[in-house]
Write a protein that holds these residues in place. Structure first.
Motif, PDB file in Angstrom:
ATOM      1  N   THR A  60      -1.708  -4.820   8.924  1.00  0.00           N
ATOM      2  CA  THR A  60      -2.410  -4.023   7.923  1.00  0.00           C
ATOM      3  C   THR A  60      -1.428  -3.169   7.137  1.00  0.00           C
ATOM      4  O   THR A  60      -1.495  -3.074   5.910  1.00  0.00           O
ATOM      5  CB  THR A  60      -3.461  -3.123   8.600  1.00  0.00           C
ATOM      6  OG1 THR A  60      -4.405  -3.956   9.262  1.00  0.00           O
ATOM      7  CG2 THR A  60      -4.171  -2.269   7.578  1.00  0.00           C
ATOM      8  N   GLU A  61      -0.489  -2.537   7.847  1.00  0.00           N
ATOM      9  CA  GLU A  61       0.491  -1.682   7.173  1.00  0.00           C
ATOM     10  C   GLU A  61       1.374  -2.495   6.232  1.00  0.00           C
ATOM     11  O   GLU A  61       1.660  -2.081   5.114  1.00  0.00           O
ATOM     12  CB  GLU A  61       1.359  -0.978   8.229  1.00  0.00           C
ATOM     13  CG  GLU A  61       2.353   0.014   7.656  1.00  0.00           C
ATOM     14  CD  GLU A  61       1.675   1.244   7.096  1.00  0.00           C
ATOM     15  OE1 GLU A  61       2.323   1.952   6.279  1.00  0.00           O
ATOM     16  OE2 GLU A  61       0.523   1.511   7.449  1.00  0.00           O
ATOM     17  N   SER A  62       1.801  -3.702   6.671  1.00  0.00           N
ATOM     18  CA  SER A  62       2.653  -4.543   5.832  1.00  0.00           C
ATOM     19  C   SER A  62       1.926  -4.985   4.574  1.00  0.00           C
ATOM     20  O   SER A  62       2.477  -4.948   3.469  1.00  0.00           O
ATOM     21  CB  SER A  62       3.120  -5.774   6.623  1.00  0.00           C
ATOM     22  OG  SER A  62       3.871  -5.395   7.748  1.00  0.00           O
ATOM     23  N   LEU A  63       0.657  -5.411   4.743  1.00  0.00           N
ATOM     24  CA  LEU A  63      -0.128  -5.824   3.582  1.00  0.00           C
ATOM     25  C   LEU A  63      -0.403  -4.643   2.661  1.00  0.00           C
ATOM     26  O   LEU A  63      -0.422  -4.787   1.440  1.00  0.00           O
ATOM     27  CB  LEU A  63      -1.443  -6.457   4.047  1.00  0.00           C
ATOM     28  CG  LEU A  63      -1.318  -7.826   4.737  1.00  0.00           C
ATOM     29  CD1 LEU A  63      -2.661  -8.258   5.277  1.00  0.00           C
ATOM     30  CD2 LEU A  63      -0.759  -8.865   3.774  1.00  0.00           C
ATOM     31  N   LEU A  64      -0.610  -3.481   3.259  1.00  0.00           N
ATOM     32  CA  LEU A  64      -0.851  -2.279   2.469  1.00  0.00           C
ATOM     33  C   LEU A  64       0.345  -1.992   1.559  1.00  0.00           C
ATOM     34  O   LEU A  64       0.199  -1.784   0.356  1.00  0.00           O
ATOM     35  CB  LEU A  64      -1.108  -1.097   3.403  1.00  0.00           C
ATOM     36  CG  LEU A  64      -1.436   0.253   2.751  1.00  0.00           C
ATOM     37  CD1 LEU A  64      -2.810   0.197   2.098  1.00  0.00           C
ATOM     38  CD2 LEU A  64      -1.400   1.360   3.797  1.00  0.00           C
ATOM     39  N   LEU A  65       1.549  -2.015   2.151  1.00  0.00           N
ATOM     40  CA  LEU A  65       2.748  -1.744   1.370  1.00  0.00           C
ATOM     41  C   LEU A  65       2.979  -2.829   0.321  1.00  0.00           C
ATOM     42  O   LEU A  65       3.442  -2.542  -0.783  1.00  0.00           O
ATOM     43  CB  LEU A  65       3.965  -1.635   2.294  1.00  0.00           C
ATOM     44  CG  LEU A  65       3.988  -0.429   3.237  1.00  0.00           C
ATOM     45  CD1 LEU A  65       5.223  -0.471   4.131  1.00  0.00           C
ATOM     46  CD2 LEU A  65       3.974   0.871   2.439  1.00  0.00           C
ATOM     47  N   LEU A  66       2.669  -4.088   0.688  1.00  0.00           N
ATOM     48  CA  LEU A  66       2.857  -5.189  -0.253  1.00  0.00           C
ATOM     49  C   LEU A  66       2.039  -4.993  -1.517  1.00  0.00           C
ATOM     50  O   LEU A  66       2.460  -5.360  -2.614  1.00  0.00           O
ATOM     51  CB  LEU A  66       2.463  -6.511   0.424  1.00  0.00           C
ATOM     52  CG  LEU A  66       2.696  -7.788  -0.389  1.00  0.00           C
ATOM     53  CD1 LEU A  66       4.173  -7.985  -0.653  1.00  0.00           C
ATOM     54  CD2 LEU A  66       2.111  -8.987   0.345  1.00  0.00           C
ATOM     55  N   LYS A  67       0.849  -4.388  -1.380  1.00  0.00           N
ATOM     56  CA  LYS A  67      -0.016  -4.170  -2.529  1.00  0.00           C
ATOM     57  C   LYS A  67       0.282  -2.855  -3.234  1.00  0.00           C
ATOM     58  O   LYS A  67       0.038  -2.721  -4.432  1.00  0.00           O
ATOM     59  CB  LYS A  67      -1.489  -4.202  -2.072  1.00  0.00           C
ATOM     60  CG  LYS A  67      -1.941  -5.578  -1.604  1.00  0.00           C
ATOM     61  CD  LYS A  67      -3.354  -5.542  -1.083  1.00  0.00           C
ATOM     62  CE  LYS A  67      -3.802  -6.916  -0.610  1.00  0.00           C
ATOM     63  NZ  LYS A  67      -3.876  -7.905  -1.692  1.00  0.00           N
ATOM     64  N   ILE A  68       0.805  -1.867  -2.488  1.00  0.00           N
ATOM     65  CA  ILE A  68       1.053  -0.555  -3.071  1.00  0.00           C
ATOM     66  C   ILE A  68       2.332  -0.529  -3.886  1.00  0.00           C
ATOM     67  O   ILE A  68       2.371   0.006  -4.999  1.00  0.00           O
ATOM     68  CB  ILE A  68       1.112   0.520  -1.965  1.00  0.00           C
ATOM     69  CG1 ILE A  68      -0.266   0.734  -1.349  1.00  0.00           C
ATOM     70  CG2 ILE A  68       1.632   1.844  -2.529  1.00  0.00           C
ATOM     71  CD1 ILE A  68      -0.234   1.613  -0.133  1.00  0.00           C
ATOM     72  N   ILE A  69       3.415  -1.105  -3.341  1.00  0.00           N
ATOM     73  CA  ILE A  69       4.739  -0.927  -3.933  1.00  0.00           C
ATOM     74  C   ILE A  69       4.815  -1.399  -5.389  1.00  0.00           C
ATOM     75  O   ILE A  69       5.358  -0.694  -6.243  1.00  0.00           O
ATOM     76  CB  ILE A  69       5.811  -1.605  -3.057  1.00  0.00           C
ATOM     77  CG1 ILE A  69       5.975  -0.812  -1.744  1.00  0.00           C
ATOM     78  CG2 ILE A  69       7.144  -1.692  -3.788  1.00  0.00           C
ATOM     79  CD1 ILE A  69       6.908  -1.443  -0.746  1.00  0.00           C
ATOM     80  N   PRO A  70       4.276  -2.592  -5.748  1.00  0.00           N
ATOM     81  CA  PRO A  70       4.335  -2.977  -7.168  1.00  0.00           C
ATOM     82  C   PRO A  70       3.595  -2.003  -8.081  1.00  0.00           C
ATOM     83  O   PRO A  70       4.041  -1.730  -9.199  1.00  0.00           O
ATOM     84  CB  PRO A  70       3.677  -4.363  -7.188  1.00  0.00           C
ATOM     85  CG  PRO A  70       3.811  -4.874  -5.800  1.00  0.00           C
ATOM     86  CD  PRO A  70       3.699  -3.665  -4.928  1.00  0.00           C
ATOM     87  N   LEU A  71       2.460  -1.460  -7.600  1.00  0.00           N
ATOM     88  CA  LEU A  71       1.705  -0.511  -8.413  1.00  0.00           C
ATOM     89  C   LEU A  71       2.454   0.813  -8.533  1.00  0.00           C
ATOM     90  O   LEU A  71       2.476   1.444  -9.592  1.00  0.00           O
ATOM     91  CB  LEU A  71       0.316  -0.295  -7.816  1.00  0.00           C
ATOM     92  CG  LEU A  71      -0.593  -1.532  -7.806  1.00  0.00           C
ATOM     93  CD1 LEU A  71      -1.895  -1.235  -7.085  1.00  0.00           C
ATOM     94  CD2 LEU A  71      -0.876  -2.007  -9.231  1.00  0.00           C
ATOM     95  N   ALA A  72       3.085   1.238  -7.433  1.00  0.00           N
ATOM     96  CA  ALA A  72       3.902   2.451  -7.485  1.00  0.00           C
ATOM     97  C   ALA A  72       5.078   2.262  -8.432  1.00  0.00           C
ATOM     98  O   ALA A  72       5.435   3.159  -9.197  1.00  0.00           O
ATOM     99  CB  ALA A  72       4.393   2.817  -6.085  1.00  0.00           C
ATOM    100  N   ALA A  73       5.689   1.067  -8.387  1.00  0.00           N
ATOM    101  CA  ALA A  73       6.804   0.772  -9.288  1.00  0.00           C
ATOM    102  C   ALA A  73       6.357   0.794 -10.740  1.00  0.00           C
ATOM    103  O   ALA A  73       7.121   1.195 -11.632  1.00  0.00           O
ATOM    104  CB  ALA A  73       7.411  -0.586  -8.941  1.00  0.00           C
ATOM    105  N   LEU A  74       5.126   0.384 -10.980  1.00  0.00           N
ATOM    106  CA  LEU A  74       4.614   0.356 -12.352  1.00  0.00           C
ATOM    107  C   LEU A  74       4.559   1.766 -12.947  1.00  0.00           C
ATOM    108  O   LEU A  74       4.921   1.971 -14.109  1.00  0.00           O
ATOM    109  CB  LEU A  74       3.228  -0.280 -12.366  1.00  0.00           C
ATOM    110  CG  LEU A  74       2.631  -0.618 -13.727  1.00  0.00           C
ATOM    111  CD1 LEU A  74       3.526  -1.596 -14.472  1.00  0.00           C
ATOM    112  CD2 LEU A  74       1.236  -1.204 -13.555  1.00  0.00           C
TER     113      LEU A  74
END
Length: 415
Positions: free
Chosen positions: A23-37
């Motif tokens: 869950t944590e890995s998938l969470l980061l996978l979805k968060i990081i691109p949006l945070a980078a945006l």
């Protein structure tokens, strides 16, 4: 006690289920691109800050005109928040982000090719408009996708990206100048925005009903929500105190403390590090103690920090060590308080989340500008006027927060 409901989540935005580590890995996978945006918008200014002295020479202009390439960007960026909230309500989240990215790419290329400083200022304004889309839409996406604690963690990652970039981007910009001209920094920003476009298409649903057909949605209705206005003011005052100090710190470090720019860089490293440490633990605190308790803990830490800075100023104790220490405490308080406050502020009905996000960021940027301008009039008096202004903001935010402990029903979870 008032109850606020965020409504039901669309199926594609339901919280991720599964084993904790997955869950944590998938969470980061979805968060990081949006945070980078959201970070790309900040990068478009911070990356080329080291090049400002060269612009006056290469574009045959003066320093105040060159500074306008920064100030115009910030002003337009702030105003665009209100427009993007309205646009997102009509175009949907994905289309809004794609439009913002397209503007950033086109404006970045145009800035790189600008033949005069006036064209550069114009295209920087367009770039500011494009950057505003992500700062409005991304918090809404994260707030809708996750439950309270997960939303705090997700928004914390956005905050971490937004705090790290100002610390490292000028260094990267200086490195670029060693091998290329200032124009290369805009090519880099345009390329990064282009690289993030596929992630937006993958992560953001194509069709998403923000509200029922014919349902009235406007800023007038939003501002009648006293709970939202209260939390928006809390967030804006907290953010304003941060920016007021950051904008004043270079002058205080050089003139009041008598140190060089290296001391300011060191202060930023400690501040960013303490923010990251606190923000990374914020979601665990929300799970254990609730959103309001985390906001209180962060607020009291900030109150301690600004009181310490005020004492330093009044006693004329010019200690870089103490100043950095109190600043680190302030940033840690922001790491606990900021994401939790934003999460609660966006706990409005789903039909209002895009407008709420736009107004929240506009208010934060507006109060930051007011605080920075007021502090500028009194910088010659040293630390205490800046610290006093910060203290007024933090005390004001704590006073508003005093009446904010309420039951919040979000996605079936009671805080």
């Amino acid at each position: 006690m008032p109850i606020r409901s965020a409504g039901a989540l669309p199926s594609r935005l339901l919280p991720i289920q599964g084993k904790p580590h997955r869950t944590e890995s998938l969470l980061l996978l979805k968060i990081i691109p949006l945070a980078a945006l959201t970070g790309v918008g900040m990068l478009s200014t911070d990356l080329y800050l080291p090049a400002l002295p060269h612009l006056a020479q290469t574009l045959a202009t003066d320093v105040p005109t060159v500074q306008a390439t920064v100030s115009v960007y910030i002003i337009v960026f702030a105003l665009s928040q209100l427009a993007w909230g309205w646009i997102a309500d009509r175009l949907g989240m994905r289309n809004t982000l794609v439009a913002g990215i397209a503007l950033q790419i086109a404006a970045g290329i145009a800035c790189a090719l600008a033949g005069s400083v006036y064209w550069l200022i114009f295209f920087r304004a367009v770039q500011g408009i494009g950057a505003g889309a992500a700062t409005v839409v991304v918090p809404v996406l994260l707030r809708r996708r996750f439950t309270d604690a997960e939303a705090v963690r997700a928004i914390s990652w956005v905050g971490i990206a937004e705090s790290v970039i100002p610390a490292i981007a000028p260094v990267a910009g200086a490195a670029i100048l060693l091998v290329a001209s200032w124009r290369a920094t805009f090519w880099v920003v345009a390329l990064l925005a282009l690289m993030l476009l596929p992630f937006v298409i993958w992560l953001v649903p194509a069709k998403q009903a923000l509200h029922e057909p014919g349902e009235p949605v406007n800023y007038r209705l939003l501002l009648r929500n006293r709970a939202f206005v209260r939390d928006a003011l809390i967030y804006g005052l907290t953010f304003g105190a941060l920016v007021t100090f950051v904008a004043s710190a270079p002058h205080l470090v050089e003139v009041w403390l008598g140190h060089g720019p290296g001391m300011f860089a060191l202060m930023q490293v400690f501040g960013v590090s303490s923010f990251i440490l606190a923000a990374s633990r914020g979601s665990a605190g929300v799970q254990r103690f609730g959103v309001h308790k985390m906001m209180q803990a962060g607020g009291y830490a900030q109150l301690l920090a600004v009181t310490g800075l005020l004492v330093l100023g009044l006693a004329d104790v010019r200690s870089a060590t103490l100043m950095i220490g109190f600043w680190a405490i302030f940033c840690a308080g922001l790491g606990l308080r900021g994401p939790a406050t934003m999460t609660r502020a966006l706990s409005v009905p789903h039909s209002m989340t895009s407008l709420a996000s736009g107004f929240l960021m506009f208010l934060a940027l507006f109060l930051s500008g007011v605080g920075t301008q007021l502090a500028g009039f009194f910088l010659s008096y040293g630390m205490y006027p800046v610290a006093l202004l910060m203290l007024v903001m933090i005390v004001g935010s704590l006073y508003l927060q005093r009446g904010g402990e309420a039951q919040v029903v979000i996605e079936g979870v009671v805080d």
